[in-house]
Structure formats: structure tokens, C-alpha cells
Design a protein around this motif. Structure first.
Motif, mmCIF file in Angstrom:
data_model
loop_
_atom_site.group_PDB
_atom_site.id
_atom_site.type_symbol
_atom_site.label_atom_id
_atom_site.label_comp_id
_atom_site.label_asym_id
_atom_site.label_seq_id
_atom_site.Cartn_x
_atom_site.Cartn_y
_atom_site.Cartn_z
ATOM 1 N N SER A 52 52.547 49.371 49.252
ATOM 2 C CA SER A 52 52.414 50.797 49.528
ATOM 3 C C SER A 52 51.788 51.504 48.336
ATOM 4 N N ARG A 53 51.019 52.540 48.637
ATOM 5 C CA ARG A 53 50.422 53.348 47.561
ATOM 6 C C ARG A 53 51.381 54.419 47.073
ATOM 7 N N LEU A 54 52.530 54.577 47.701
ATOM 8 C CA LEU A 54 53.381 55.745 47.469
ATOM 9 C C LEU A 54 54.739 55.386 46.884
ATOM 10 N N VAL A 55 54.889 54.235 46.251
ATOM 11 C CA VAL A 55 56.159 53.854 45.626
ATOM 12 C C VAL A 55 56.404 54.754 44.416
ATOM 13 N N GLN A 56 57.563 55.363 44.366
ATOM 14 C CA GLN A 56 57.871 56.307 43.297
ATOM 15 C C GLN A 56 58.836 55.728 42.257
ATOM 16 N N ILE A 57 59.275 54.506 42.438
ATOM 17 C CA ILE A 57 60.251 53.898 41.536
ATOM 18 C C ILE A 57 59.522 53.227 40.366
ATOM 19 N N GLU A 58 60.106 53.330 39.182
ATOM 20 C CA GLU A 58 59.545 52.670 38.000
ATOM 21 C C GLU A 58 59.424 51.165 38.256
ATOM 22 N N PRO A 59 58.272 50.570 37.989
ATOM 23 C CA PRO A 59 58.116 49.135 38.264
ATOM 24 C C PRO A 59 58.886 48.279 37.268
ATOM 25 N N GLN A 60 59.348 47.140 37.758
ATOM 26 C CA GLN A 60 59.916 46.132 36.877
ATOM 27 C C GLN A 60 58.810 45.301 36.230
ATOM 28 N N LEU A 61 57.746 45.107 36.998
ATOM 29 C CA LEU A 61 56.645 44.247 36.569
ATOM 30 C C LEU A 61 55.337 44.869 37.020
ATOM 31 N N VAL A 62 54.328 44.811 36.160
ATOM 32 C CA VAL A 62 52.989 45.273 36.496
ATOM 33 C C VAL A 62 52.047 44.069 36.442
ATOM 34 N N VAL A 63 51.266 43.892 37.507
ATOM 35 C CA VAL A 63 50.250 42.839 37.552
ATOM 36 C C VAL A 63 48.883 43.508 37.534
ATOM 37 N N VAL A 64 48.103 43.243 36.502
ATOM 38 C CA VAL A 64 46.772 43.825 36.362
ATOM 39 C C VAL A 64 45.756 42.848 36.935
ATOM 40 N N ALA A 65 45.097 43.256 38.015
ATOM 41 C CA ALA A 65 44.148 42.381 38.712
ATOM 42 C C ALA A 65 42.819 43.106 38.884
ATOM 43 N N VAL A 66 42.291 43.589 37.763
ATOM 44 C CA VAL A 66 41.027 44.332 37.755
ATOM 45 C C VAL A 66 39.931 43.440 37.182
ATOM 46 N N PRO A 67 38.651 43.846 37.283
ATOM 47 C CA PRO A 67 37.568 43.043 36.716
ATOM 48 C C PRO A 67 37.783 42.754 35.232
ATOM 49 N N PRO A 68 37.321 41.599 34.746
ATOM 50 C CA PRO A 68 37.630 41.140 33.389
ATOM 51 C C PRO A 68 37.344 42.142 32.274
ATOM 52 N N ASP A 69 36.262 42.901 32.383
ATOM 53 C CA ASP A 69 35.903 43.834 31.315
ATOM 54 C C ASP A 69 36.940 44.928 31.104
ATOM 55 N N HIS A 70 37.770 45.189 32.104
ATOM 56 C CA HIS A 70 38.711 46.311 32.040
ATOM 57 C C HIS A 70 40.159 45.881 31.866
ATOM 58 N N VAL A 71 40.431 44.588 31.823
ATOM 59 C CA VAL A 71 41.812 44.112 31.819
ATOM 60 C C VAL A 71 42.576 44.614 30.597
ATOM 61 N N GLY A 72 42.026 44.437 29.399
ATOM 62 C CA GLY A 72 42.734 44.815 28.185
ATOM 63 C C GLY A 72 43.096 46.286 28.163
ATOM 64 N N GLN A 73 42.173 47.135 28.587
ATOM 65 C CA GLN A 73 42.424 48.572 28.610
ATOM 66 C C GLN A 73 43.561 48.915 29.569
ATOM 67 N N VAL A 74 43.534 48.328 30.773
ATOM 68 C CA VAL A 74 44.569 48.632 31.765
ATOM 69 C C VAL A 74 45.919 48.078 31.318
ATOM 70 N N VAL A 75 45.932 46.901 30.716
ATOM 71 C CA VAL A 75 47.178 46.349 30.182
ATOM 72 C C VAL A 75 47.780 47.314 29.162
ATOM 73 N N ALA A 76 46.962 47.800 28.232
ATOM 74 C CA ALA A 76 47.455 48.733 27.213
ATOM 75 C C ALA A 76 47.990 50.011 27.854
ATOM 76 N N GLU A 77 47.278 50.528 28.839
ATOM 77 C CA GLU A 77 47.726 51.753 29.521
ATOM 78 C C GLU A 77 49.075 51.545 30.193
ATOM 79 N N GLN A 78 49.251 50.424 30.867
ATOM 80 C CA GLN A 78 50.503 50.167 31.576
ATOM 81 C C GLN A 78 51.665 49.948 30.611
ATOM 82 N N LEU A 79 51.408 49.320 29.471
ATOM 83 C CA LEU A 79 52.455 49.153 28.462
ATOM 84 C C LEU A 79 52.916 50.500 27.918
#
Length: 355
Positions: A52-79
Motif C-alpha cells: 500500500s502507498r498509504l501505510v502510516q506506521i513507522e517501518p521496521q525495515l526499509v528495502v531500497v530498490a532504486v537504480p544503482p546511481d541513487h542507492v547510496g543517497q536513498v539509503v542515507a535519507e532513510q537512515l
């Protein structure tokens, strides 16, 4: 930190891999939040049941599955934005780790990972809940990864149906360069020689060229990111290949080239038999039985039914389409002890069979 995978799991990037992870977790009732830069992509993944796009609960785990050039940036943002453990699904691990380290301080909640599954297709509509069933999922902790984070990522992989292997970041990148990135480049180079080939040459195409060039159909922009991100490991392997090509060229220029060429080709055979077989088991020698099959609906089903009646287990198969003929050749690979019974039954059922 709790190492039981209870969710929610936030998947950032609703392409083939991200959506397949969502579908796999949905089988277990784990709540999945879908996030994608393209709202339509996230909506499509939601509509096919990946989360769902509308989950409002804090995640236990984040899986970053974006194109390789953007992975590090998204990982840092999620941390920085969550207290969740963060992993990624990129096929290269060194660059995302280095990029994330430049952008944020504490990486203890980050563990790289890489599910070894996919296809030439992409996007959420190519996703499958069983994509990772039986596949290998590499887990690549770094020096400061918390043990609890490593364990939770392992639970993610196992919940998705995969078996896990733990590697260092460097070993992972060298391994995938060998078994994935270098083969893709070799396939692309071989396919590139066909671009200007006369049609008369292409009419001679058989299963060999199809096998070699199949993976060259992957998205060039995505693969540019992948091979660029793994340049260090690939450079060493490509230099090795260049040396072997020089050996071939020198040998071809000699009148007596047979011994050298045989050595080179034999080395290829030795490497090929080291590739694990079905279910990750050691390679076994199989015998190929060729069956001529009419190009009509229902013929494959009939062949498979007849093969099953023989009691032989078909370990592998491929189809060679014969240009200009209304038939094809199906290659059934079976264990040596099953050959005679397979041939006898198929011949009795009217199939044209060759060993």
C-alpha cells in the motif's frame, strides 16, 4: 532491535525487484509500504497486491530498490528519516556503501544485500511473488553493521523464499562481476557484431547465437549504471579476458594452432562445469535427446506428457527454431541412465528422435 520480521516493510522503488519483494511478503501477511518517485508506478504495484502507498506506521525495515546511481543517497535519507534497519537490493555494494558514508554518519543500521534474481523485463508488471523462491540472496554487512540488522535482513531474504550467503562487500562485487556483469558485457559485444551483418548471415542463426546474445537485451541505461558502479572488479576481469583474446589471436595467426586453441577451449570447458547445477547442486553430465516438433499449438504439451510417461526426469530443455521449416528441435537433457527409456517411449509415440 527486534530481529523477528514483523513489519511494516517500506519498499522504496516499485520496479521488478521492489514489487516482487512486496508480493513475496504479502504471502505472509507482512504489511508493505510502497514508495516510488513515479506515483503511477507505485499505484500499479499496489493494484497487483504488492503493498500500500498509504501505510502510516513507522517501518521496521526499509528495502531500497532504486537504480544503482541513487542507492547510496536513498539509503542515507532513510537512515536519517527513520529508526528502521535499512538494506538495498542493488547488484553492486561498494559504491552504495561509499555514497551513503559520505552523506550520513551512523551506518550501523545499514546492511547491503542483493537478491540474485530478475529478468530482462522490468517494472511492476514483470514482478512475481515467487521470483526469489530458491534463489540466492547475498547479504553484505560492513564493518559497523549491527548484528541485529544483519539478522533482520536474513529474515527478509528467507521470508521472500531465498537462501542466503554472507559475503564481504568486496567479495560480493568481484563475484557478481564474474557471474553476471562480465557475461552481460560479453553478450553485448557478441550481439553488437550482428548489427551490420548481412541478412544472409543472420539466416544461419541457430540456438548457439541465441544463447550467447539473450542477456544482451537488458536495458542499456540500467546496465551502464551497473557496470560503471562495479568498474574496479570488472577492470581486472576484462584485462584477464583481453589477455586471453590476445592468446587466441596469436594462435589463429600460426599454421600450427591446434594445440594452443585446444588448451584455451578446454579451459572454457573446465570453467563451465564449475557452474552449479539445478538447485545449486554440483554440475552433472547430462545427455541431450533431440526431438523434432511441429510448430503447431499443443505439441509441446503432448511431448512433455509423453516424456513424463517414460519416467525420465527432464533436467533441462531448450528449443531451436529452424528457419524456413515448419518444425523445431527440442533438446531434452536427461541423466544418462534415463536416455534409453525416454527414446523408446517417444519413438513409440511417433516422435522423430535423435541422440
Amino acid at each position: 532491535m527486534v530481529t523477528e520480521l514483523r513489519g511494516p516493510v517500506r519498499v522504496v522503488g516499485a520496479g521488478l525487484i521492489g514489487t516482487s519483494i512486496g508480493l513475496a511478503l504479502a504471502r505472509l501477511g507482512v504489511v508493505v509500504e510502497l514508495v516510488d518517485a513515479d506515483p503511477d508506478t507505485a499505484l500499479m504495484a499496489e493494484r497487483i497486491g504488492a503493498g500500500s502507498r498509504l501505510v502510516q506506521i513507522e517501518p521496521q525495515l526499509v528495502v531500497v530498490a532504486v537504480p544503482p546511481d541513487h542507492v547510496g543517497q536513498v539509503v542515507a535519507e532513510q537512515l536519517e528519516q527513520t529508526d528502521a534497519i535499512v538494506t538495498d537490493a542493488a547488484s553492486v555494494k561498494s559504491k552504495p556503501l561509499a555514497d551513503a558514508a559520505r552523506l550520513t554518519g551512523d551506518l550501523s543500521r545499514y546492511v547491503g544485500s542483493h537478491p540474485m534474481a530478475g529478468s530482462e523485463r522490468n517494472g511492476p508488471l514483470a514482478a512475481r511473488a515467487d521470483l526469489f523462491d530458491g534463489a540466492t540472496w547475498a547479504i553484505t554487512p560492513h564493518e559497523t553493521s549491527a548484528p541485529e540488522a544483519v539478522e533482520l535482513v536474513r529474515r527478509l531474504a528467507e521470508a521472500s523464499g531465498a537462501r542466503t550467503v554472507e559475503l564481504s562487500v568486496e567479495d560480493h562485487d568481484l563475484a557478481v562481476a564474474r557471474v553476471s556483469h562480465l557475461p552481460h558485457l560479453m553478450s553485448a559485444l557478441a550481439a553488437g557484431t550482428l548489427v551490420d551483418a548481412p541478412n544472409s548471415h543472420l539466416q544461419l542463426s541457430g540456438q548457439g547465437v541465441r544463447d550467447v546474445t539473450r542477456i544482451a537485451a537488458g536495458d542499456p541505461k540500467l546496465w551502464t549504471q551497473i557496470v560503471s558502479a562495479n568498474s574496479t572488479a570488472l577492470t581486472g576481469l576484462l584485462e584477464q579476458i583481453r589477455g586471453e583474446l590476445d592468446r587466441v589471436l596469436v594462435a589463429l595467426g600460426k599454421e600450427e594452432a591446434a594445440e594452443e586453441l585446444t588448451t584455451i577451449l578446454g579451459q572454457g570447458v573446465s570453467g563451465a562445469v564449475r557452474v552449479p547445477g539445478k538447485h545449486g547442486a554440483p554440475h552433472i553430465d547430462l545427455v541431450t535427446v533431440l526431438v523434432t516438433i511441429p510448430d503447431r499449438p499443443g505439441q509441446l504439451a503432448r511431448l512433455f506428457a509423453d516424456a513424463a510417461e517414460s519416467g525420465a526426469n527432464v533436467e533441462d530443455l531448450r528449443i531451436d527454431h529452424s528457419p524456413g521449416r515448419p518444425v523445431g528441435e527440442v533438446e531434452l537433457a536427461v541423466k544418462p541412465g534415463s536416455v534409453d527409456q525416454l527414446v523408446d517411449v517417444l519413438t513409440e509415440r511417433g516422435w522423430v528422435v535423435h541422440r
